[in-house]
Scaffold this motif. Sequence first.
Motif, PDB file in Angstrom:
ATOM      1  N   ALA A 253       0.833  -1.209   0.000  1.00  0.00           N
ATOM      2  CA  ALA A 253       0.000   0.000   0.000  1.00  0.00           C
ATOM      3  C   ALA A 253       0.859   1.246   0.000  1.00  0.00           C
ATOM      4  N   ALA A 254       1.934   1.246   0.786  1.00  0.00           N
ATOM      5  CA  ALA A 254       2.833   2.399   0.833  1.00  0.00           C
ATOM      6  C   ALA A 254       3.527   2.608  -0.510  1.00  0.00           C
ATOM      7  N   TYR A 255       4.045   1.532  -1.097  1.00  0.00           N
ATOM      8  CA  TYR A 255       4.740   1.631  -2.380  1.00  0.00           C
ATOM      9  C   TYR A 255       3.811   2.155  -3.471  1.00  0.00           C
ATOM     10  N   GLU A 256       2.651   1.530  -3.597  1.00  0.00           N
ATOM     11  CA  GLU A 256       1.739   1.885  -4.685  1.00  0.00           C
ATOM     12  C   GLU A 256       1.306   3.343  -4.592  1.00  0.00           C
ATOM     13  N   SER A 257       1.026   3.821  -3.391  1.00  0.00           N
ATOM     14  CA  SER A 257       0.586   5.210  -3.253  1.00  0.00           C
ATOM     15  C   SER A 257       1.721   6.174  -3.553  1.00  0.00           C
ATOM     16  N   ARG A 258       2.952   5.837  -3.162  1.00  0.00           N
ATOM     17  CA  ARG A 258       4.085   6.723  -3.432  1.00  0.00           C
ATOM     18  C   ARG A 258       4.422   6.741  -4.920  1.00  0.00           C
ATOM     19  N   VAL A 259       4.353   5.587  -5.555  1.00  0.00           N
ATOM     20  CA  VAL A 259       4.607   5.536  -6.991  1.00  0.00           C
ATOM     21  C   VAL A 259       3.541   6.320  -7.747  1.00  0.00           C
ATOM     22  N   ALA A 260       2.261   6.136  -7.341  1.00  0.00           N
ATOM     23  CA  ALA A 260       1.173   6.855  -8.009  1.00  0.00           C
ATOM     24  C   ALA A 260       1.331   8.361  -7.838  1.00  0.00           C
ATOM     25  N   GLU A 261       1.708   8.785  -6.650  1.00  0.00           N
ATOM     26  CA  GLU A 261       1.903  10.217  -6.414  1.00  0.00           C
ATOM     27  C   GLU A 261       3.071  10.732  -7.245  1.00  0.00           C
ATOM     28  N   HIS A 262       4.149   9.957  -7.304  1.00  0.00           N
ATOM     29  CA  HIS A 262       5.323  10.339  -8.085  1.00  0.00           C
ATOM     30  C   HIS A 262       4.974  10.481  -9.561  1.00  0.00           C
ATOM     31  N   ASP A 263       4.073   9.598 -10.056  1.00  0.00           N
ATOM     32  CA  ASP A 263       3.687   9.619 -11.463  1.00  0.00           C
ATOM     33  C   ASP A 263       2.536  10.579 -11.748  1.00  0.00           C
ATOM     34  N   GLY A 264       2.040  11.250 -10.709  1.00  0.00           N
ATOM     35  CA  GLY A 264       0.907  12.138 -10.892  1.00  0.00           C
ATOM     36  C   GLY A 264      -0.376  11.404 -11.193  1.00  0.00           C
ATOM     37  N   ALA A 265      -0.475  10.144 -10.730  1.00  0.00           N
ATOM     38  CA  ALA A 265      -1.641   9.313 -11.042  1.00  0.00           C
ATOM     39  C   ALA A 265      -2.368   8.850  -9.785  1.00  0.00           C
ATOM     40  N   LEU A 266      -2.204   9.595  -8.702  1.00  0.00           N
ATOM     41  CA  LEU A 266      -2.850   9.210  -7.444  1.00  0.00           C
ATOM     42  C   LEU A 266      -4.320   9.613  -7.493  1.00  0.00           C
ATOM     43  N   GLU A 268      -8.627   8.194  -6.243  1.00  0.00           N
ATOM     44  CA  GLU A 268      -9.391   7.399  -5.286  1.00  0.00           C
ATOM     45  C   GLU A 268      -9.458   5.927  -5.686  1.00  0.00           C
ATOM     46  N   THR A 269      -9.618   5.650  -6.970  1.00  0.00           N
ATOM     47  CA  THR A 269      -9.715   4.263  -7.421  1.00  0.00           C
ATOM     48  C   THR A 269      -8.424   3.503  -7.157  1.00  0.00           C
ATOM     49  N   ARG A 270      -7.301   4.140  -7.459  1.00  0.00           N
ATOM     50  CA  ARG A 270      -6.014   3.463  -7.249  1.00  0.00           C
ATOM     51  C   ARG A 270      -5.760   3.217  -5.764  1.00  0.00           C
ATOM     52  N   ILE A 271      -6.113   4.172  -4.930  1.00  0.00           N
ATOM     53  CA  ILE A 271      -5.948   3.993  -3.486  1.00  0.00           C
ATOM     54  C   ILE A 271      -6.846   2.865  -2.998  1.00  0.00           C
ATOM     55  N   ARG A 272      -8.087   2.866  -3.437  1.00  0.00           N
ATOM     56  CA  ARG A 272      -9.021   1.823  -2.989  1.00  0.00           C
ATOM     57  C   ARG A 272      -8.520   0.430  -3.389  1.00  0.00           C
ATOM     58  N   ASN A 273      -8.040   0.298  -4.615  1.00  0.00           N
ATOM     59  CA  ASN A 273      -7.619  -1.013  -5.100  1.00  0.00           C
ATOM     60  C   ASN A 273      -6.450  -1.580  -4.308  1.00  0.00           C
ATOM     61  N   VAL A 274      -5.559  -0.723  -3.853  1.00  0.00           N
ATOM     62  CA  VAL A 274      -4.384  -1.224  -3.158  1.00  0.00           C
ATOM     63  C   VAL A 274      -4.589  -1.303  -1.645  1.00  0.00           C
ATOM     64  N   VAL A 275      -5.490  -0.486  -1.097  1.00  0.00           N
ATOM     65  CA  VAL A 275      -5.645  -0.447   0.356  1.00  0.00           C
ATOM     66  C   VAL A 275      -6.735  -1.402   0.853  1.00  0.00           C
ATOM     67  N   GLU A 276      -7.730  -1.698   0.035  1.00  0.00           N
ATOM     68  CA  GLU A 276      -8.783  -2.609   0.474  1.00  0.00           C
ATOM     69  C   GLU A 276      -8.241  -3.975   0.912  1.00  0.00           C
ATOM     70  N   PRO A 277      -7.291  -4.580   0.175  1.00  0.00           N
ATOM     71  CA  PRO A 277      -6.735  -5.852   0.667  1.00  0.00           C
ATOM     72  C   PRO A 277      -6.096  -5.729   2.044  1.00  0.00           C
ATOM     73  N   LEU A 278      -5.468  -4.595   2.331  1.00  0.00           N
ATOM     74  CA  LEU A 278      -4.882  -4.374   3.648  1.00  0.00           C
ATOM     75  C   LEU A 278      -5.967  -4.293   4.714  1.00  0.00           C
ATOM     76  N   VAL A 279      -7.034  -3.549   4.447  1.00  0.00           N
ATOM     77  CA  VAL A 279      -8.134  -3.430   5.411  1.00  0.00           C
ATOM     78  C   VAL A 279      -8.712  -4.805   5.720  1.00  0.00           C
ATOM     79  N   ARG A 280      -8.937  -5.605   4.691  1.00  0.00           N
ATOM     80  CA  ARG A 280      -9.516  -6.931   4.891  1.00  0.00           C
ATOM     81  C   ARG A 280      -8.590  -7.838   5.683  1.00  0.00           C
ATOM     82  N   ALA A 281      -7.300  -7.793   5.370  1.00  0.00           N
ATOM     83  CA  ALA A 281      -6.347  -8.633   6.102  1.00  0.00           C
ATOM     84  C   ALA A 281      -6.252  -8.215   7.559  1.00  0.00           C
ATOM     85  N   MET A 282      -6.280  -6.901   7.812  1.00  0.00           N
ATOM     86  CA  MET A 282      -6.194  -6.430   9.190  1.00  0.00           C
ATOM     87  C   MET A 282      -7.418  -6.842  10.004  1.00  0.00           C
TER      88      MET A 282
END
Length: 400
Positions: A253-266, A268-282
């Motif tokens: 989740a940390a990597y994907e959000s930092r890469v997306a921000e770096h690429d100017g592609a951050l 809501e959809t991208r955040i949801r796709n990468v963070v939802e698996p973390l929420v479910r696992a937690m």
Amino acid sequence: AIAYSTSTPTDAIARLQRRIDAGEVKLTYDETRGYLPSLLASLDIPVSTQGLVFSRTSLQLDRIAPWSPRAIYFNDDVYVGWVQGGPIIEVASVDPKLGAVFYSLPQTNEGPPTFQRETQTCLVCHDSTSVTGGIPGLIVRSVIPDRYGYGLTPVGRSVTSDQTPLRDRWGGWYITGTHGAQEHMGNVIAPVLAHEVGNMKSYLANAKLPSGANVTDLRGRFDTEPYLTPHSDIVSMMVLAHQATVHNLITRAAYESRVAEHDGALNETRIRNVVEPLVRAMLFAKEAPLSAPLEGTSGFAEEFVSKGPRDGKGRSLRDFDLQRRTFKFPLSYLIYSESFDALPAVVKDYVYARLHEILGGDDAGPDFAHLSAADREAILEILEDTKPDFASPSRTADRN
């Protein structure tokens, strides 16, 4: 965006090395186990976490076998691997920014102990799209080992998490503890050698392997004397599978959000796709249920429960259930970890918003059906009492 190999780590091992260099900490060398006992004490890693893996699935595989298992120890942030007579101690430490960082500590008493950071040597296995999710990550595997410890099962299908049914866990590991009529793959060795099997799929489908269930004493299986404890506790191994999974998802989740921000592609959809698996696992979504109580042998459960914050009612996210599921209050204790706290604000805010939504009863979807109304209320109260930024006025107002 990440600069994994060129960034200077700030994890527990990097901090320990600075203290060693400054003369504030001294690691003592033991003629039998090298720096292992002193290292564990310096990192506050309990000996009771010891897990013994005899499948040849690590860097020092030439020294690992059913008669000479590798010992794994861990706390909330660091994992240590020790092999009898091995030239190095292997360490994986979860850095707040970089995720899993790998080190080796030479087992020599010549000069001060110096951790060496490992990149490609370890990342050959520990950075895999199919196994670690495409980030430098941790691996807990379950394989059917032959009588020399070589795995008979494919790597990609052997990763263990808390969603893995008990019957499919711990192949290639020694496991001590009781668990009723439930079966697992621990303590089991196929009588063949891998190269002797022609059709592996057919062999695995038809092999009748002995049961390794409810083993409380490993003596007679191998010489336990060189190890710090004769245990490989079933409760500790339950925690290890959960913790490694969540650590990897935090890093992703940390990597994907930092890469997306770096690429100017951050977005809501991208955040949801990468963070939802973390929420479910937690929240232990789809955790494999227990059909009988688990009980360990090493005292790990008692030590583990004694650490971490408790709310005003004495409750903790580290409290075990071990009757029908792992934890009494199913939200990962890693919410208190350095790596979680270092998540980008956009990720952490998303996690907190989802926790408020789920625990508040606004999301009663099937992934969270295992959470009763009492569970949700208790977890919410524990968080609001022990995690100050979760209970901040702005988020409480948003929830209301």
